[in-house]
Each structure stands twice: as structure tokens, then as C-alpha cells.
Design a protein around this motif. Sequence first.
Motif, PDB file in Angstrom:
ATOM      1  N   ARG A   1       0.680   5.801  21.710  1.00 48.75           N
ATOM      2  CA  ARG A   1       0.561   5.882  20.252  1.00 48.75           C
ATOM      3  C   ARG A   1      -0.534   4.984  19.702  1.00 48.75           C
ATOM      4  NH1 ARG A   1       5.207   3.913  17.766  1.00 48.75           N
ATOM      5  NH2 ARG A   1       4.233   4.562  15.846  1.00 48.75           N
ATOM      6  N   ASP A   2      -1.237   4.264  20.576  1.00 48.21           N
ATOM      7  CA  ASP A   2      -2.283   3.357  20.108  1.00 48.21           C
ATOM      8  C   ASP A   2      -3.456   4.189  19.604  1.00 48.21           C
ATOM      9  OD1 ASP A   2      -3.455   0.960  19.535  1.00 48.21           O
ATOM     10  OD2 ASP A   2      -4.059   0.519  21.585  1.00 48.21           O
ATOM     11  N   TRP A   3      -3.804   3.959  18.384  1.00 52.18           N
ATOM     12  CA  TRP A   3      -4.844   4.678  17.656  1.00 52.18           C
ATOM     13  C   TRP A   3      -4.414   6.123  17.409  1.00 52.18           C
ATOM     14  CZ3 TRP A   3      -7.002   1.021  15.360  1.00 52.18           C
ATOM     15  CH2 TRP A   3      -7.417  -0.138  15.998  1.00 52.18           C
ATOM     16  N   GLY A   4      -5.208   6.840  16.714  1.00 51.77           N
ATOM     17  CA  GLY A   4      -4.861   8.217  16.363  1.00 51.77           C
ATOM     18  C   GLY A   4      -4.034   8.289  15.096  1.00 51.77           C
ATOM     19  N   PRO A   5      -4.072   9.423  14.445  1.00 51.01           N
ATOM     20  CA  PRO A   5      -3.353   9.581  13.168  1.00 51.01           C
ATOM     21  C   PRO A   5      -1.839   9.581  13.385  1.00 51.01           C
ATOM     22  CG  PRO A   5      -4.235  11.674  13.893  1.00 51.01           C
ATOM     23  CD  PRO A   5      -4.752  10.640  14.853  1.00 51.01           C
ATOM     24  N   PRO A   6      -1.091   9.198  12.354  1.00 55.09           N
ATOM     25  CA  PRO A   6       0.368   9.214  12.475  1.00 55.09           C
ATOM     26  C   PRO A   6       0.891  10.642  12.553  1.00 55.09           C
ATOM     27  CG  PRO A   6      -0.265   8.717  10.226  1.00 55.09           C
ATOM     28  CD  PRO A   6      -1.527   8.751  11.035  1.00 55.09           C
ATOM     29  N   GLN A   7       2.031  10.800  13.193  1.00 54.16           N
ATOM     30  CA  GLN A   7       2.636  12.126  13.289  1.00 54.16           C
ATOM     31  C   GLN A   7       3.110  12.607  11.924  1.00 54.16           C
ATOM     32  OE1 GLN A   7       5.653  11.510  16.292  1.00 54.16           O
ATOM     33  NE2 GLN A   7       4.253  12.146  17.905  1.00 54.16           N
ATOM     34  N   ARG A   8       3.619  11.693  11.130  1.00 52.04           N
ATOM     35  CA  ARG A   8       4.093  12.019   9.776  1.00 52.04           C
ATOM     36  C   ARG A   8       3.344  11.153   8.775  1.00 52.04           C
ATOM     37  NH1 ARG A   8       9.811  10.520   9.588  1.00 52.04           N
ATOM     38  NH2 ARG A   8       9.500  10.911   7.388  1.00 52.04           N
ATOM     39  N   PRO A   9       2.535  11.740   7.910  1.00 55.01           N
ATOM     40  CA  PRO A   9       1.756  10.954   6.958  1.00 55.01           C
ATOM     41  C   PRO A   9       2.486  10.639   5.645  1.00 55.01           C
ATOM     42  CG  PRO A   9       1.069  13.229   6.870  1.00 55.01           C
ATOM     43  CD  PRO A   9       2.106  13.134   7.956  1.00 55.01           C
TER      44      PRO A   9
ATOM     45  N   LEU B   1       0.827  -1.208   0.000  1.00 56.31           N
ATOM     46  CA  LEU B   1       0.000   0.000   0.000  1.00 56.31           C
ATOM     47  C   LEU B   1       0.860   1.256   0.000  1.00 56.31           C
ATOM     48  CD1 LEU B   1      -2.741  -0.867   2.639  1.00 56.31           C
ATOM     49  CD2 LEU B   1      -2.932  -0.957   0.147  1.00 56.31           C
ATOM     50  N   SER B   2       0.391   2.269  -0.691  1.00 51.09           N
ATOM     51  CA  SER B   2       1.061   3.569  -0.631  1.00 51.09           C
ATOM     52  C   SER B   2       0.683   4.241   0.690  1.00 51.09           C
ATOM     53  CB  SER B   2       0.608   4.448  -1.793  1.00 51.09           C
ATOM     54  OG  SER B   2      -0.755   4.821  -1.617  1.00 51.09           O
ATOM     55  N   ALA B   3       1.422   5.268   1.039  1.00 57.48           N
ATOM     56  CA  ALA B   3       1.108   6.024   2.259  1.00 57.48           C
ATOM     57  C   ALA B   3      -0.304   6.594   2.172  1.00 57.48           C
ATOM     58  CB  ALA B   3       2.127   7.136   2.471  1.00 57.48           C
ATOM     59  N   GLU B   4      -0.667   7.059   1.006  1.00 51.57           N
ATOM     60  CA  GLU B   4      -2.004   7.620   0.814  1.00 51.57           C
ATOM     61  C   GLU B   4      -3.082   6.554   1.012  1.00 51.57           C
ATOM     62  OE1 GLU B   4      -4.034   8.817  -3.164  1.00 51.57           O
ATOM     63  OE2 GLU B   4      -3.007  10.620  -2.407  1.00 51.57           O
ATOM     64  N   GLN B   5      -2.871   5.386   0.463  1.00 54.02           N
ATOM     65  CA  GLN B   5      -3.832   4.299   0.629  1.00 54.02           C
ATOM     66  C   GLN B   5      -3.948   3.875   2.093  1.00 54.02           C
ATOM     67  OE1 GLN B   5      -1.863   1.718  -2.181  1.00 54.02           O
ATOM     68  NE2 GLN B   5      -3.627   1.786  -3.576  1.00 54.02           N
ATOM     69  N   ALA B   6      -2.829   3.838   2.788  1.00 57.05           N
ATOM     70  CA  ALA B   6      -2.821   3.419   4.196  1.00 57.05           C
ATOM     71  C   ALA B   6      -3.528   4.424   5.096  1.00 57.05           C
ATOM     72  CB  ALA B   6      -1.394   3.206   4.675  1.00 57.05           C
ATOM     73  N   LEU B   7      -3.675   5.650   4.648  1.00 57.84           N
ATOM     74  CA  LEU B   7      -4.342   6.692   5.443  1.00 57.84           C
ATOM     75  C   LEU B   7      -5.826   6.844   5.100  1.00 57.84           C
ATOM     76  CD1 LEU B   7      -1.581   9.432   5.472  1.00 57.84           C
ATOM     77  CD2 LEU B   7      -2.344   8.033   7.405  1.00 57.84           C
ATOM     78  N   TRP B   8      -6.284   6.168   4.068  1.00 54.28           N
ATOM     79  CA  TRP B   8      -7.681   6.280   3.655  1.00 54.28           C
ATOM     80  C   TRP B   8      -8.605   5.739   4.744  1.00 54.28           C
ATOM     81  CZ3 TRP B   8     -11.423   2.498   2.800  1.00 54.28           C
ATOM     82  CH2 TRP B   8     -12.600   2.956   2.204  1.00 54.28           C
ATOM     83  N   ARG B   9      -9.717   6.440   4.948  1.00 56.91           N
ATOM     84  CA  ARG B   9     -10.734   6.024   5.921  1.00 56.91           C
ATOM     85  C   ARG B   9     -12.053   5.788   5.191  1.00 56.91           C
ATOM     86  NH1 ARG B   9      -9.163   7.246  11.080  1.00 56.91           N
ATOM     87  NH2 ARG B   9      -7.393   8.640  11.215  1.00 56.91           N
ATOM     88  N   PRO B  10     -12.722   4.691   5.507  1.00 55.32           N
ATOM     89  CA  PRO B  10     -14.010   4.434   4.867  1.00 55.32           C
ATOM     90  C   PRO B  10     -15.076   5.431   5.310  1.00 55.32           C
ATOM     91  CG  PRO B  10     -13.499   2.734   6.478  1.00 55.32           C
ATOM     92  CD  PRO B  10     -12.301   3.613   6.381  1.00 55.32           C
TER      93      PRO B  10
ATOM     94  N   TRP C   1       5.705   5.980   6.387  1.00 55.23           N
ATOM     95  CA  TRP C   1       4.940   4.737   6.212  1.00 55.23           C
ATOM     96  C   TRP C   1       5.890   3.574   5.918  1.00 55.23           C
ATOM     97  CZ3 TRP C   1       1.340   1.638   7.340  1.00 55.23           C
ATOM     98  CH2 TRP C   1       0.860   0.646   6.488  1.00 55.23           C
ATOM     99  N   ALA C   2       6.886   3.802   5.066  1.00 50.59           N
ATOM    100  CA  ALA C   2       7.861   2.753   4.762  1.00 50.59           C
ATOM    101  C   ALA C   2       8.609   2.338   6.033  1.00 50.59           C
ATOM    102  CB  ALA C   2       8.845   3.235   3.694  1.00 50.59           C
ATOM    103  N   ALA C   3       8.976   3.298   6.857  1.00 53.13           N
ATOM    104  CA  ALA C   3       9.663   2.989   8.115  1.00 53.13           C
ATOM    105  C   ALA C   3       8.745   2.219   9.054  1.00 53.13           C
ATOM    106  CB  ALA C   3      10.150   4.281   8.774  1.00 53.13           C
ATOM    107  N   GLU C   4       7.467   2.587   9.079  1.00 57.90           N
ATOM    108  CA  GLU C   4       6.517   1.870   9.929  1.00 57.90           C
ATOM    109  C   GLU C   4       6.351   0.419   9.466  1.00 57.90           C
ATOM    110  OE1 GLU C   4       2.325   2.767  12.202  1.00 57.90           O
ATOM    111  OE2 GLU C   4       3.272   4.317  11.003  1.00 57.90           O
ATOM    112  N   LEU C   5       6.293   0.212   8.153  1.00 56.68           N
ATOM    113  CA  LEU C   5       6.204  -1.151   7.627  1.00 56.68           C
ATOM    114  C   LEU C   5       7.470  -1.945   7.937  1.00 56.68           C
ATOM    115  CD1 LEU C   5       4.501  -0.728   4.136  1.00 56.68           C
ATOM    116  CD2 LEU C   5       3.562  -1.848   6.172  1.00 56.68           C
ATOM    117  N   GLU C   6       8.610  -1.313   7.811  1.00 56.17           N
ATOM    118  CA  GLU C   6       9.869  -1.989   8.130  1.00 56.17           C
ATOM    119  C   GLU C   6       9.900  -2.390   9.603  1.00 56.17           C
ATOM    120  OE1 GLU C   6      14.448  -0.621   8.377  1.00 56.17           O
ATOM    121  OE2 GLU C   6      13.438  -0.189   6.482  1.00 56.17           O
TER     122      GLU C   6
END
Length: 130
Positions: free
Chosen positions: A78-86, A34-43, A91-96
Motif C-alpha cells: 500500500r506504500d504510495w499510490g492512490p487510496p482505494q476509497r477517496p 484537511l478535508s478528503a478533497e484537500q488531502a487528495l490534491w496534487r500540485p 480519510w477520517a478512518a485513515e487519520l484515526e
Amino acid sequence: MSDALGAALRDAVERLFDGRNYSHAPIWRQVKDLSAEQALWRPSPERHCIREIVRHVAIWKQRFMDSLAGRPAAPLDRDWGPPQRPDAAAWAAELEGFAALQRAWVETYGAFTPQALLAPDAEGRFERFA
């Protein structure tokens, strides 16, 4: 841990993560491309985005490992809530980090004896597995 039990536990946690299982959709295969944009999408505004769900799973996985090792639990700040850096790099660092945590998770199972894994806590409960 017996070789057979350790191998079975490691195999089970690997399969749950990467999808070689039949019980649920594997989280890693769902998020790794997923791209960073896709990972931030909310239904919808009140729902969590995928990035928040990944972080939630990681935090609770870390808390579980901390409990097994007798360490203080990972904080929940840090549980729940938006990421500090979108951005994509964050996002790549978070996946790593998520993949690294999975490797540690697999090794955690292999490091404990059956007695240690199945022992109740100081109050006689098994809540660390919940």
C-alpha cells in the motif's frame, strides 16, 4: 529503560508529531483538519498527494516498530499510490489510524531498554534505525 531516557524519547516522538518542536513542520498539525478533497490534491500529476504521504509515513513507522519488536515488517503493497476509497469517511478512518499508530509509536519507545534500542541486528548493523 531508565525513566529519564524513556521520558525523553517519548517526549521527542510526541513533539515531532504534534508540533511542539523546532526542527520541522509537525505532520499531525498539517493534516488533521484537511478535508478528503484537500488531502487528495496534487500540485502536479507526477507528485504525491498528502494522503499518500500520510500513508507512506504510517507504513514506515509501522515497519520500524515491527523491526524493533522482532516482528516481520509491515508489507509495502500500500506504500504510495492512490487510496482505494477517496471519500471523507475513509480519510477520517485513515487519520484515526495514523493517530493510533502515533500513540503506539510513543509507547514503543517506552517499552525498550537502552540496550535493546541500541543493539545491532543479527548481522551487526543498525539499519533498522535508517
